[in-house]
Enzyme design. Structure first.
Site, PDB file in Angstrom:
ATOM      1  N   ASN A 193       9.380   1.740 -51.540  1.00 18.99           N
ATOM      2  CA  ASN A 193       8.027   1.438 -51.261  1.00 18.99           C
ATOM      3  C   ASN A 193       7.501   0.706 -52.701  1.00 18.99           C
ATOM      4  O   ASN A 193       7.886   1.078 -53.636  1.00 18.99           O
ATOM      5  CB  ASN A 193       7.189   2.500 -50.997  1.00 18.99           C
ATOM      6  CG  ASN A 193       5.499   2.243 -50.857  1.00 18.99           C
ATOM      7  OD1 ASN A 193       5.370   1.496 -50.123  1.00 18.99           O
ATOM      8  ND2 ASN A 193       4.930   3.108 -51.568  1.00 18.99           N
ATOM      9  N   HIS A 200       3.761   0.007 -54.700  1.00 11.88           N
ATOM     10  CA  HIS A 200       2.415   0.514 -54.806  1.00 11.88           C
ATOM     11  C   HIS A 200       1.709  -0.102 -55.941  1.00 11.88           C
ATOM     12  O   HIS A 200       2.277  -0.043 -57.057  1.00 11.88           O
ATOM     13  CB  HIS A 200       2.394   1.978 -54.835  1.00 11.88           C
ATOM     14  CG  HIS A 200       1.161   2.440 -54.656  1.00 11.88           C
ATOM     15  ND1 HIS A 200       0.331   2.490 -53.506  1.00 11.88           N
ATOM     16  CD2 HIS A 200       0.390   3.072 -55.695  1.00 11.88           C
ATOM     17  CE1 HIS A 200      -0.875   3.122 -53.858  1.00 11.88           C
ATOM     18  NE2 HIS A 200      -0.981   3.349 -55.182  1.00 11.88           N
ATOM     19  N   SER A 228       4.222   0.108 -59.171  1.00  9.97           N
ATOM     20  CA  SER A 228       5.350   1.048 -59.116  1.00  9.97           C
ATOM     21  C   SER A 228       6.254   0.640 -57.915  1.00  9.97           C
ATOM     22  O   SER A 228       5.590   0.807 -56.965  1.00  9.97           O
ATOM     23  CB  SER A 228       4.741   2.371 -59.016  1.00  9.97           C
ATOM     24  OG  SER A 228       3.784   2.623 -59.860  1.00  9.97           O
ATOM     25  N   ASP A 260       2.570   8.426 -51.546  1.00  7.96           N
ATOM     26  CA  ASP A 260       2.807   7.649 -52.583  1.00  7.96           C
ATOM     27  C   ASP A 260       3.356   8.739 -53.825  1.00  7.96           C
ATOM     28  O   ASP A 260       3.074   8.500 -55.044  1.00  7.96           O
ATOM     29  CB  ASP A 260       1.620   6.987 -53.173  1.00  7.96           C
ATOM     30  CG  ASP A 260       1.189   5.742 -52.359  1.00  7.96           C
ATOM     31  OD1 ASP A 260       1.994   5.104 -51.793  1.00  7.96           O
ATOM     32  OD2 ASP A 260      -0.054   5.727 -52.208  1.00  7.96           O
ATOM     33  N   GLU A 299       4.127  -7.339 -58.925  1.00  9.61           N
ATOM     34  CA  GLU A 299       5.035  -6.956 -57.828  1.00  9.61           C
ATOM     35  C   GLU A 299       6.149  -7.895 -57.554  1.00  9.61           C
ATOM     36  O   GLU A 299       7.146  -7.124 -57.072  1.00  9.61           O
ATOM     37  CB  GLU A 299       3.876  -6.642 -56.897  1.00  9.61           C
ATOM     38  CG  GLU A 299       3.154  -5.632 -57.080  1.00  9.61           C
ATOM     39  CD  GLU A 299       1.836  -5.273 -55.757  1.00  9.61           C
ATOM     40  OE1 GLU A 299       2.382  -5.471 -54.693  1.00  9.61           O
ATOM     41  OE2 GLU A 299       0.922  -5.013 -55.992  1.00  9.61           O
TER      42      GLU A 299
HETATM   43  C1  GRF Z   1       0.666  -5.276 -52.165  1.00  9.06           C
HETATM   44  O1  GRF Z   1      -0.477  -4.986 -53.253  1.00  9.06           O
HETATM   45  C2  GRF Z   1       1.358  -3.770 -52.132  1.00  9.06           C
HETATM   46  O2  GRF Z   1       1.620  -3.424 -53.216  1.00  9.06           O
HETATM   47  C3  GRF Z   1       0.312  -3.158 -51.224  1.00  9.06           C
HETATM   48  O3  GRF Z   1      -0.251  -3.950 -50.438  1.00  9.06           O
HETATM   49  C4  GRF Z   1      -0.026  -5.416 -50.722  1.00  9.06           C
HETATM   50  C5  GRF Z   1       0.697  -6.188 -49.956  1.00  9.06           C
HETATM   51  O4  GRF Z   1       0.552  -7.406 -50.098  1.00  9.06           O
HETATM   52  N1  GRF Z   1       1.104  -1.906 -50.782  1.00  9.06           N
HETATM   53  P1  GRF Z   1       1.721  -8.298 -49.448  1.00  9.06           P
HETATM   54  O5  GRF Z   1       1.458  -8.183 -47.797  1.00  9.06           O
HETATM   55  O6  GRF Z   1       3.217  -8.108 -49.924  1.00  9.06           O
HETATM   56  O7  GRF Z   1       1.194  -9.712 -49.794  1.00  9.06           O
END
Ligand code: GRF
Length: 220
Positions: free
Chosen positions: A106, A108, A135, A144, A173
């Site tokens: 996952n 987050h 994370s 989480d 991310e």
């Molecule tokens: C991201 O910030 C992810 O960390 C969270 O939801 C958002 C999803 O964005 N869980 P995307 O759909 O990957 O653009």
């Protein structure tokens, strides 16, 4: 290195993390993308990239549980070595998490254990945090709470809004998620008896990339 390491990605919407997983796939491949929403924008990107996709919309099932079970069955049909949740906005059923423990990742948008759950950017700003980030973790049955593999930090600026902060975190991310998946595919990171284990060379690489590896990670 397992060249044939396959991942399945579960999304609900935009799918920008899924997109970065697709674009940075070199030591793994994507065997399928699954969504609980037919109109998830990410599905179109995946289809255009020539990937198999499955949508399991709520209206096609008589209960939420049935819908989730269809999502899990569709995911397993793609025979993934690893399942990557990427903005998938449903809580994963405990039975499936337990069955697949160590095989679901996952991402987050907070520096866990701070700010589990939703609205992480707003909550970080309201709390006056000077650092925020994201994370990557193995999924466990809590919200989480799973073992954290690596994090990426950003500074919170005085003029930041929820949107500016979210967009800076999102850029991180897009770097850290494909990197972690690549390291797992290359057997440099694994989960053993509930502990994240990472090779020392991989730890060094993480630090060189500006990532943070929590002390709970065992180096070997
Ligand atoms: C991201 O910030 C992810 O960390 C969270 O939801 C958002 C999803 O964005 N869980 P995307 O759909 O990957 O653009």
């Amino acid at each position: 290195m397992q060249k044939d390491f396959k991942i399945a990605v579960i999304i609900s919407g935009r799918g920008s993390n899924m997109q970065s997983l697709i674009e940075q796939a070199s030591v793994y491949s994507i065997s399928g993308v699954i969504s609980n929403k037919t109109k998830a924008a990410g599905l179109e990107f995946a289809r255009n990239a020539g990937l198999p996709t499955t949508a399991c919309p709520r209206k096609s099932y008589s209960s939420l549980l049935e819908q989730k079970q269809a999502i899990y069955a569709a995911t397993l049909k793609y025979k993934p070595d690893l399942i990557c949740l990427a903005g998938y906005m449903q809580i994963v059923e405990e039975d499936f998490v337990k069955e697949q423990f160590g095989r679901i990742l996952n991402i987050h948008p907070s520096l866990l254990p701070k700010f589990p759950g939703l609205d992480t950017h707003k909550r970080a700003l309201n709390a006056g945090e000077t650092k925020h980030g994201c994370s990557v973790q193995y999924l466990d049955v809590g919200v989480d709470t799973g073992p954290i593999i690596a994090q990426s930090k950003v500074s919170v600026e005085s003029l930041d809004t929820e949107e500016t902060l979210a967009s800076r975190v999102l850029k991180q991310e897009h770097q850290i998620y494909p990197w972690v998946v690549s390291m797992i595919a290359g057997e440099k990171i694994s989960l053993r008896s509930g502990d994240v284990v990472m090779s020392k060379a991989t730890h060094k690489e993480a630090l060189e990339k500006g990532f943070y590896v929590p002390d709970s990670v065992v180096l070997n």
